[in-house]
Design a protein around this motif. Structure first.
Motif, mmCIF file in Angstrom:
data_model
loop_
_atom_site.group_PDB
_atom_site.id
_atom_site.type_symbol
_atom_site.label_atom_id
_atom_site.label_comp_id
_atom_site.label_asym_id
_atom_site.label_seq_id
_atom_site.Cartn_x
_atom_site.Cartn_y
_atom_site.Cartn_z
ATOM 1 N N GLN A 167 -3.683 -7.917 -13.366
ATOM 2 C CA GLN A 167 -2.999 -7.902 -12.079
ATOM 3 C C GLN A 167 -2.488 -9.289 -11.702
ATOM 4 O O GLN A 167 -1.357 -9.441 -11.225
ATOM 5 N N ARG A 198 3.721 -0.295 -12.852
ATOM 6 C CA ARG A 198 4.494 0.170 -11.714
ATOM 7 C C ARG A 198 3.887 -0.273 -10.387
ATOM 8 O O ARG A 198 4.579 -0.795 -9.515
ATOM 9 N N GLU A 199 2.588 -0.086 -10.239
ATOM 10 C CA GLU A 199 1.946 -0.401 -8.968
ATOM 11 C C GLU A 199 1.842 -1.907 -8.741
ATOM 12 O O GLU A 199 2.124 -2.405 -7.644
ATOM 13 N N THR A 200 1.423 -2.637 -9.761
ATOM 14 C CA THR A 200 1.214 -4.080 -9.602
ATOM 15 C C THR A 200 2.535 -4.831 -9.486
ATOM 16 O O THR A 200 2.688 -5.721 -8.645
ATOM 17 N N CYS A 238 -2.125 -3.655 -1.656
ATOM 18 C CA CYS A 238 -2.200 -3.441 -3.107
ATOM 19 C C CYS A 238 -3.602 -3.059 -3.573
ATOM 20 O O CYS A 238 -3.785 -2.693 -4.727
ATOM 21 N N THR A 268 -1.089 -0.267 -18.761
ATOM 22 C CA THR A 268 -0.499 1.060 -18.646
ATOM 23 C C THR A 268 0.741 1.030 -17.754
ATOM 24 O O THR A 268 0.945 0.092 -16.981
ATOM 25 N N LEU A 269 1.551 2.076 -17.857
ATOM 26 C CA LEU A 269 2.744 2.177 -17.029
ATOM 27 C C LEU A 269 2.370 2.248 -15.539
ATOM 28 O O LEU A 269 3.087 1.717 -14.689
ATOM 29 N N ARG A 270 1.256 2.898 -15.248
ATOM 30 C CA ARG A 270 0.821 2.997 -13.858
ATOM 31 C C ARG A 270 0.470 1.614 -13.316
ATOM 32 O O ARG A 270 0.854 1.248 -12.192
ATOM 33 N N GLU A 271 -0.268 0.830 -14.117
ATOM 34 C CA GLU A 271 -0.601 -0.530 -13.693
ATOM 35 C C GLU A 271 0.657 -1.359 -13.515
ATOM 36 O O GLU A 271 0.790 -2.115 -12.544
#
Length: 335
Positions: free
Chosen positions: A129, A246-248, A97, A241-244
């Motif tokens: 996170q 999605r990834e987290t 991650c 954010t959507l990226r955070e």
């Protein structure tokens, strides 16, 4: 508040677990991602945790203390269980991650979501996170857990979480309020981490053992506490954010699968060796929040004392040991 109520109604209509906790949490999350400017309930969330502390502390009865020797063997497994989670979780979040050491450590620790976020913030972790990982852990566990109880163990989740306030004597209610407020403030003044829940827990446990407190908080108080805590966690997603997300969240979901393997192995061991009945063993070693697991035990009609002892042991072990272990780990890394 309106967004939280909408979340409760939707979860209730969809028959999802703990609608008063996860309904406002998810609804606030969605609203935050949509750009709605949200503000948390402040100290009301902290006060709500004291209600759960009293609920758990009131379960510490003389009968439970008498049963403690029979639980020692399974309780002794908890330090190894927590260590296994940390040894697997920290490298996972670091390598797969991309978390820094501080964030990976507090994301992996199986403690309370709010407590680990607070500890992580004080140590310099990425709060977003850490909170997202723990919320994902709690959400998945609380959705999958009831399904496992019903589908595999054949449990009916129909037991009430508590009695209505009208059925509880006013003296008992007064003792609960005193335990919540005095325990919280005394623990806060003593500098105890997680003071809002551990202080009332200790105070209620002492009063219960002394024969002063005989009942848990009323159903209305427990539902209100879930609502405020869920809303407070959801509001923490403002600015994510959507990226955070999605990834987290993806990393957190994979970590839950890892936790499921570890928890499943431990549950199988304590069940096969006769250290715990199947349902109690499953609930005792589910890496969820102690309050949520206690409520699930109530709904499932399981032995609450067995489940509570194991989760309190795990949470206290993490709360007291995590900061010390992290300092040692960081010093070793620098060396």
């Amino acid at each position: 508040m309106l967004i939280g109520v909408i979340g409760v109604v939707l979860f209730w209509l969809l028959h999802l677990p703990l609608p008063f906790l996860f309904g406002p949490m998810i609804a606030s999350l969605v609203a935050a991602l949509a750009g709605v400017r949200l503000a948390g309930p402040g100290q009301a969330t902290v006060a709500a945790r004291s209600v759960l502390g009293v609920a758990i502390g009131a379960s510490v009865t003389p009968a439970l203390v008498a049963e403690l020797p029979t639980m020692l063997a399974s309780v002794a497994i908890i330090p190894f269980y927590v260590a296994a989670i940390g040894l697997v979780g920290v490298p996972f979040f670091r390598r797969f991650c991309g978390f820094d050491l501080v964030t990976a450590f507090y994301a992996a620790m199986p403690g309370g979501a709010a407590d680990m976020t607070i500890f992580g913030a004080e140590a310099g972790a990425n709060i977003r996170q850490v909170s997202l990982v723990h919320v994902t852990r709690l959400l998945v566990i609380m959705i999958v857990g009831p399904l496992v109880l019903v589908g595999i163990y054949g449990v009916e989740l129909t037991h009430p979480v508590g009695q209505p306030a009208a059925d509880i004597p006013w003296r008992e209610l007064a003792v609960m309020v005193a335990a919540a407020l005095l325990g919280w403030k005394a623990a806060e003044r003593a500098g105890l981490f997680g003071a809002a829940i551990l202080g009332p827990l200790i105070a209620a446990a002492v009063l219960s053992l002394a024969g002063v407190l005989h009942m848990r908080p009323p159903q209305e108080a427990l539902l209100a506490a879930q609502f405020l805590i869920g809303m407070g966690i959801g509001v923490s997603y403002v600015g994510v954010t959507l990226r955070e997300l999605r990834e987290t969240v993806a990393g957190g979901a994979v970590f839950v699968l890892i936790l499921a393997v570890i928890a499943g192995a431990v549950t199988e061991f304590v069940t096969l060796t006769g250290l715990a009945p199947p349902v109690e063993g499953f609930l005792a070693f589910m890496p969820g929040g102690q309050a949520e697991m206690s409520m699930l035990a109530l709904i499932a009609g399981a032995d609450l004392s067995f489940v509570v002892v194991h989760h309190i042991t795990r949470v206290i072990l993490v709360l007291t040991g995590a900061p010390i272990l992290f300092r040692l780990l960081r010093r070793r890394g620098r060396g």
